[in-house]
Design an enzyme around this catalytic site. Sequence first.
Site, PDB file in Angstrom:
ATOM      1  N   TYR A  81      -2.352   9.673  -1.593  1.00 39.40           N
ATOM      2  CA  TYR A  81      -2.259   8.379  -2.522  1.00 39.40           C
ATOM      3  C   TYR A  81      -3.010   8.731  -3.596  1.00 39.40           C
ATOM      4  O   TYR A  81      -4.309   8.881  -3.596  1.00 39.40           O
ATOM      5  CB  TYR A  81      -2.759   7.209  -1.406  1.00 39.40           C
ATOM      6  CG  TYR A  81      -2.775   5.746  -2.296  1.00 39.40           C
ATOM      7  CD1 TYR A  81      -1.540   5.308  -3.021  1.00 39.40           C
ATOM      8  CD2 TYR A  81      -3.981   5.231  -2.616  1.00 39.40           C
ATOM      9  CE1 TYR A  81      -1.714   4.196  -3.625  1.00 39.40           C
ATOM     10  CE2 TYR A  81      -4.089   3.991  -3.142  1.00 39.40           C
ATOM     11  CZ  TYR A  81      -2.921   3.642  -3.770  1.00 39.40           C
ATOM     12  OH  TYR A  81      -3.012   2.495  -4.604  1.00 39.40           O
ATOM     13  N   ASP A 178      12.242  15.286 -15.141  1.00 33.54           N
ATOM     14  CA  ASP A 178      12.545  13.807 -15.314  1.00 33.54           C
ATOM     15  C   ASP A 178      11.032  13.133 -15.802  1.00 33.54           C
ATOM     16  O   ASP A 178      10.646  12.032 -15.325  1.00 33.54           O
ATOM     17  CB  ASP A 178      12.919  13.307 -13.874  1.00 33.54           C
ATOM     18  CG  ASP A 178      13.076  11.880 -14.004  1.00 33.54           C
ATOM     19  OD1 ASP A 178      13.923  11.298 -14.956  1.00 33.54           O
ATOM     20  OD2 ASP A 178      13.347  11.085 -13.253  1.00 33.54           O
TER      21      ASP A 178
END
Length: 267
Positions: A81, A178
């Site tokens: 995270y 991307d």
Amino acid sequence: MSTLPDPLEDVLGSPVATSEPLSGGDLGELSLITLRDGRQLVAKRGPVVDAEARMLSAMALLNAPVPRLLHAEKGLICLEYLKPAEPGTRAWRDLGQALSQMHSWAGQDYGWREDYAFGTVRLDNTPGSDWPAFWSERRLLPLAEDLPAPIRARVEALAADLPNRLPADPKPALLHGDLWTGNVIFTEAQGYLIDPACYYGDAEVDLAMLSLFGTPDPTFWRGYGRLSAGSDERRPIYQLFPALVHLQLFGDSYQGLVTRLLDEAGA
């Protein structure tokens, strides 16, 4: 209720305490998992996340700043995270340097060892040695099939003229694939690249998209370094592909962007 398989909880060494949905999961389901021992991770589910794990690993081998991969299996990956923070100019500069380093390594051909997808948009990554042909046949023309006839004709004409507009054999750099500003996360320590759609191609592809749906800090460009002559003319050609993807995924509100990029490309 746990959102991780029981054997994975055993591997992590702690059961799940809480699971919260995270935004940004347009092409997959994202959850913030807090374990009972206090550690946090991101669980991502979707049909192509195991391919994403292989892409993250390839980027990490080239020292790109990506989240640490904790686990990967069919349909599920777990990542460290990253707690978001406001970026400083040094973080943008360092990200530019890191991306330039990743782009400095050369592959053998253009493409990738497996195909990929943005939702319903399938990406043919079959390797090839001719860059204009790759951009035409693997990127632009497949997305032109369902366009209104006038726009389709313009895309097809541009695709046919790519040998005169794109370099024949630029260095096959490993691309994020991307790279818009939403796929960059900054922590207090640095910037990270997330949600890749990797393949090998002209490094300018990543740089063009980074300027399409956002504006990186000017220090990013100082960190990245000088671009090749003619990059301004090539930028709308490279930006056209993600614009066509968005048009197919999200509808006619992106038709104006496609038309503008065709105008800028002189097509």
